[in-house]
Write a protein that holds these residues in place. Structure first.
Motif, PDB file in Angstrom:
ATOM      1  N   UNK A 383     -19.452  43.145  48.819  1.00 38.39           N
ATOM      2  CA  UNK A 383     -19.590  41.782  48.295  1.00 38.39           C
ATOM      3  C   UNK A 383     -18.768  41.551  47.031  1.00 38.39           C
ATOM      4  N   UNK A 384     -18.174  42.602  46.482  1.00 40.92           N
ATOM      5  CA  UNK A 384     -17.309  42.467  45.303  1.00 40.92           C
ATOM      6  C   UNK A 384     -15.846  42.283  45.686  1.00 40.92           C
ATOM      7  N   UNK A 385     -15.577  42.091  46.961  1.00 33.34           N
ATOM      8  CA  UNK A 385     -14.207  41.928  47.444  1.00 33.34           C
ATOM      9  C   UNK A 385     -13.534  40.721  46.788  1.00 33.34           C
ATOM     10  N   UNK A 386     -12.252  40.898  46.453  1.00 29.47           N
ATOM     11  CA  UNK A 386     -11.506  39.792  45.840  1.00 29.47           C
ATOM     12  C   UNK A 386     -10.034  39.889  46.210  1.00 29.47           C
ATOM     13  N   UNK A 387      -9.338  38.756  46.088  1.00 27.22           N
ATOM     14  CA  UNK A 387      -7.907  38.717  46.383  1.00 27.22           C
ATOM     15  C   UNK A 387      -7.251  37.702  45.464  1.00 27.22           C
ATOM     16  N   UNK A 388      -6.038  38.016  45.044  1.00 30.36           N
ATOM     17  CA  UNK A 388      -5.261  37.131  44.184  1.00 30.36           C
ATOM     18  C   UNK A 388      -4.375  36.229  45.035  1.00 30.36           C
ATOM     19  N   UNK A 389      -4.434  34.924  44.769  1.00 28.80           N
ATOM     20  CA  UNK A 389      -3.612  33.970  45.519  1.00 28.80           C
ATOM     21  C   UNK A 389      -2.128  34.256  45.291  1.00 28.80           C
ATOM     22  N   UNK A 390      -1.777  34.536  44.054  1.00 29.95           N
ATOM     23  CA  UNK A 390      -0.361  34.785  43.749  1.00 29.95           C
ATOM     24  C   UNK A 390       0.131  36.071  44.416  1.00 29.95           C
ATOM     25  N   UNK A 391      -0.727  37.061  44.523  1.00 28.97           N
ATOM     26  CA  UNK A 391      -0.338  38.289  45.216  1.00 28.97           C
ATOM     27  C   UNK A 391      -0.177  38.036  46.716  1.00 28.97           C
ATOM     28  N   UNK A 392      -1.012  37.172  47.277  1.00 30.95           N
ATOM     29  CA  UNK A 392      -0.839  36.795  48.676  1.00 30.95           C
ATOM     30  C   UNK A 392       0.516  36.121  48.882  1.00 30.95           C
ATOM     31  N   UNK A 393       0.904  35.291  47.934  1.00 35.34           N
ATOM     32  CA  UNK A 393       2.205  34.628  48.037  1.00 35.34           C
ATOM     33  C   UNK A 393       3.346  35.640  47.975  1.00 35.34           C
TER      34      UNK A 393
END
Length: 410
Positions: A383-393
């Motif tokens: 449940x602590x999963x996270x992702x950066x939008x800029x890294x996805x880009x």
């Protein structure tokens, strides 16, 4: 269609696609097809006329070449299912815009906090937008971030004829999280020479190596007896199983190893007085290391059984997957081209090893050499999963640069 990679991620993660290891079906859960059907529709809307969802839940599509010269056909692959480790039902994605540092407390369960001390990669995210859950579910960036990145890259490539490329195949699989992602992939239909999974983590890290993996099942037949008359007669299968586990060396466990160290890991114990079953996973980066650990486990079990002469044991080894580096080293251009694409995307590439597996392991040994590309996601299966939008880009840019590199070097 002008959706951003964030638009796509937010649309995909709210679809429950959790796989089920207890199911023998493929896909293991029908709900995985809910995302598959949406992706089929979106690919068709992009103009990919052959896009389709097959009976096993896999999605295939083709971006035709826009050059006349022969270019190797490459495939980009991600999986649609989410892990059984934590619920993926009713996901409520949250966005921390313009992150300025510090721990992130999750709104749905304030006891869950993404701490910088535990997630140091957050130190590289100042000013970026961070997508989390509310703390009551996993996010599913593993691997819907990869799906969103492939879809966004496809949209960009199709919209810009200046991006020169050969034929590109797109593949979205089911059941990767339970080790069956490649089981029903039709490589002949896919028709690719080389592939790339989008299923990694920190941007810049290229994963060209995995564990080799086996499973071991030990089944014990004990001697059951009424406990009131058991002296010198009973041989309790539960105690036999416990003795085997107790003798496992503490320095080859998952909790005491890192880097390129392998391990022996009991994952399930069931039993009663008359019979017991132990299930292990064995992991190492080399075949010799894998065999050494299986031999050690067998020696431990045999030694324990000597103390229970009227009991019996079976010891069964099942191959699971192998280190994909063995295959990738035969095709150095696959990783070399990816390294160049990472540099063009503005990063310093770093080859690393996965302490686990990926669809790329199975696909490589099936005939599709397939390293793993970063998605920008972190803290998978929790449940602590996270992702950066800029890294996805950045991941989207890497895909685009990669198809250009293949075309230029053909």
């Amino acid at each position: 269609m002008t959706d951003t990679v964030l638009d796509r991620l937010l649309r995909y993660v709210v679809i429950d696609t959790q796989s089920d290891p207890a199911s023998s079906a493929q896909p293991s859960t029908e709900k995985q097809k809910d995302l598959g059907r949406l992706l089929e529709e979106e690919l068709l809307a992009l103009g990919l006329k052959d896009a389709h969802l097959d009976e096993h839940g896999n999605v295939y599509a083709t971006i035709p070449a826009n050059v006349d010269k022969p270019v190797p056909v490459i495939c980009f692959c991600s999986h649609m299912d989410t892990a059984p480790d934590f619920t993926g039902t009713n996901v409520k994605p949250q966005i921390v815009k313009n992150y300025q540092g510090g721990d992130i407390q999750l709104t749905g369960d304030p006891s869950r906090i993404i701490r910088v001390a535990d997630h140091p990669e957050l130190n590289n995210q100042i000013g970026n937008d961070i997508v989390t859950t509310d703390g009551t579910t996993l996010l599913g960036a593993d691997d819907k971030a990869g799906v969103a990145e492939i879809m966004t890259a496809a949209q960009t490539i199709l919209a810009d004829p200046s991006i020169k490329h050969g034929t590109i195949r797109i593949l979205f699989t089911t059941d990767e999280e339970i080790g069956r992602g490649a089981d029903k992939v039709d490589l002949k239909k896919l028709g690719a020479q080389f592939g790339y999974t989008l299923d990694g983590s920190t941007v810049g890290e290229i994963e060209n190596e995995t564990f080799s993996a086996d499973g071991v099942v030990i089944e014990i037949s004990g001697v059951a007896m009424h406990p009131g008359f058991a002296k010198d007669r009973m041989e309790n299968a539960i105690k036999v199983a416990a003795a085997i586990i107790d003798r496992l060396p503490k320095d080859i466990a998952p909790e005491t190893t890192e880097g390129r160290q392998g391990f022996v890991h009991p994952v399930e114990v069931t039993g009663a007085m008359d019979s017991a079953k132990l299930t292990f996973i064995i992991r190492d980066f080399t075949e010799d290391g894998l065999k050494d650990k299986e031999t050690l486990l067998r020696e431990i079990a045999d030694a324990v059984m000597k103390d229970y002469p009227r009991s019996s044991m079976t010891f069964t080894v099942k191959q699971q997957y192998r280190n994909m580096k063995v295959v990738l080293d035969r095709h150095p251009e696959v990783v070399d081209n990816l390294m160049e694409a990472v540099r063009r995307a503005g990063l310093t590439p770093k080859a690393s090893s996965i302490r686990g597996g990926t669809d790329g392991s199975r696909l490589s040994f099936m005939g599709l050499p397939c390293p793993n590309i970063y998605t920008g996601g972190h803290a998978y299966h929790s449940p602590l999963e996270w992702v950066s939008v800029q890294d996805m880009e950045v991941s989207v840019r890497t895909i685009i640069e990669l198809v250009k590199v293949w075309e230029e070097r053909a």
